[in-house]
Design an enzyme around this catalytic site. Structure first.
Site, PDB file in Angstrom:
ATOM      1  N   HIS A  24      33.332  25.856 -27.043  1.00  0.00           N
ATOM      2  CA  HIS A  24      32.412  24.829 -27.123  1.00  0.00           C
ATOM      3  C   HIS A  24      31.053  25.125 -27.596  1.00  0.00           C
ATOM      4  CE1 HIS A  24      35.048  23.451 -23.624  1.00  0.00           C
ATOM      5  NE2 HIS A  24      35.419  22.614 -24.574  1.00  0.00           N
ATOM      6  N   LYS A  48      40.373  12.310 -13.238  1.00  0.00           N
ATOM      7  CA  LYS A  48      40.546  13.803 -13.545  1.00  0.00           C
ATOM      8  C   LYS A  48      39.759  14.303 -12.204  1.00  0.00           C
ATOM      9  CE  LYS A  48      41.074  14.955 -18.176  1.00  0.00           C
ATOM     10  NZ  LYS A  48      40.607  15.769 -19.481  1.00  0.00           N
ATOM     11  N   ARG A  97      41.179  24.215 -32.719  1.00  0.00           N
ATOM     12  CA  ARG A  97      41.443  25.634 -32.297  1.00  0.00           C
ATOM     13  C   ARG A  97      42.530  26.034 -33.077  1.00  0.00           C
ATOM     14  NH1 ARG A  97      41.178  25.230 -26.156  1.00  0.00           N
ATOM     15  NH2 ARG A  97      42.439  23.411 -27.063  1.00  0.00           N
ATOM     16  N   SER A 135      39.168  25.705 -21.348  1.00  0.00           N
ATOM     17  CA  SER A 135      38.620  25.508 -20.066  1.00  0.00           C
ATOM     18  C   SER A 135      39.635  25.985 -18.965  1.00  0.00           C
ATOM     19  CB  SER A 135      37.938  24.150 -19.675  1.00  0.00           C
ATOM     20  OG  SER A 135      37.070  23.896 -20.704  1.00  0.00           O
TER      21      SER A 135
HETATM   22  O1  PNS Z   1      37.568  17.561 -23.656  1.00  0.00           O
HETATM   23  P1  PNS Z   1      38.507  16.461 -23.664  1.00  0.00           P
HETATM   24  O2  PNS Z   1      38.957  16.306 -22.355  1.00  0.00           O
HETATM   25  O3  PNS Z   1      39.700  16.776 -24.736  1.00  0.00           O
HETATM   26  O4  PNS Z   1      37.689  15.200 -24.175  1.00  0.00           O
HETATM   27  C1  PNS Z   1      38.638  13.865 -24.106  1.00  0.00           C
HETATM   28  C2  PNS Z   1      37.653  12.689 -24.643  1.00  0.00           C
HETATM   29  C3  PNS Z   1      36.415  12.636 -23.623  1.00  0.00           C
HETATM   30  C4  PNS Z   1      36.760  13.104 -25.984  1.00  0.00           C
HETATM   31  C5  PNS Z   1      38.406  11.483 -24.810  1.00  0.00           C
HETATM   32  O5  PNS Z   1      39.130  11.342 -23.424  1.00  0.00           O
HETATM   33  C6  PNS Z   1      37.279  10.307 -24.770  1.00  0.00           C
HETATM   34  O6  PNS Z   1      36.738  10.140 -25.776  1.00  0.00           O
HETATM   35  N1  PNS Z   1      37.522   9.416 -23.726  1.00  0.00           N
HETATM   36  C7  PNS Z   1      36.595   8.294 -23.486  1.00  0.00           C
HETATM   37  C8  PNS Z   1      37.512   7.089 -23.639  1.00  0.00           C
HETATM   38  C9  PNS Z   1      37.877   6.696 -24.924  1.00  0.00           C
HETATM   39  O7  PNS Z   1      37.045   6.435 -25.504  1.00  0.00           O
HETATM   40  N2  PNS Z   1      39.256   6.481 -24.975  1.00  0.00           N
HETATM   41  C10 PNS Z   1      39.713   6.239 -26.375  1.00  0.00           C
HETATM   42  C11 PNS Z   1      39.862   7.468 -27.385  1.00  0.00           C
HETATM   43  S1  PNS Z   1      41.189   7.490 -28.160  1.00  0.00           S
END
Ligand code: PNS
Length: 167
Positions: A24, A48, A97, A135
């Site tokens: 990150h 979560k 990645r 993570s």
């Molecule tokens: O590190 P991660 O868990 O892969 O991140 C995922 C994240 C936070 C980018 C994604 O879950 C997100 O954007 N959540 C916010 C809700 C949202 O906007 N959902 C629609 C996106 S398709």
């Protein structure tokens, strides 16, 4: 997307960051070179069950990126595109990645584009040293008594050790 010369290109780098890894950080550093401003945005997701609280995650990232003047750390809930618009970001930044990341990332990028066509998702590849770091694996290593040295910032390594020491 309309081609406009913009000043002050701002990117949001969203994620769970539980905890932040050197992969990150690598993406944040790359982004800070390309964009005028990068906001690392931690999702406050009550569904979560994170190992670290949102506050701890903000602290760990803030501490690690303190030498980068155009990077800040924030939290958000609700839709990412709404948050990006609220803070005036034109770009969502995500790391890729491996091919295995691609399908999920493509789906999210397309969905975000559908929700807000003015916001562009930009993907960046971390240094290959971090191509297998996540993570989830870092937490597993720490929980099972291994050391994630070199995979996470020193601050995070200490926090992981403290968290699992008494288990
Ligand atoms: O590190 P991660 O868990 O892969 O991140 C995922 C994240 C936070 C980018 C994604 O879950 C997100 O954007 N959540 C916010 C809700 C949202 O906007 N959902 C629609 C996106 S398709």
């Amino acid at each position: 997307m309309k081609k406009e010369k913009r000043q002050g290109l701002k990117a949001v780098y969203p994620g769970t960051f539980d905890p932040v890894t050197n992969g990150h950080i690598d993406i944040i550093e790359r982004g800070s070179v390309i964009f005028d401003e990068v906001i690392v945005a931690i999702l406050k997701n009550p569904e979560k069950e994170p190992l670290f609280s949102v506050r701890e995650r903000v602290e760990m990232i803030s501490h690690t990126v303190s030498a980068l003047p155009n990077v800040s750390v924030d939290t958000f809930d609700g839709l990412l595109v709404d948050y990006a618009e609220k803070v005036g970001a034109q770009v969502i930044m995500r790391g890729l990645r491996a091919i295995s990341d691609f399908e999920y990332e493509l789906q999210m990028a397309m969905m975000n584009r559908r929700l807000r066509k003015t916001i562009e998702t930009v993907f960046m590849m971390p240094n290959e040293t971090y191509s297998y770091v996540s993570s989830k694996l870092v937490k597993e290593i720490a929980r099972l008594g291994g050391t994630p040295a070199g995979l996470v910032p020193l601050e995070v390594e200490k926090k992981l050790r403290d968290r699992f020491e008494n288990e």
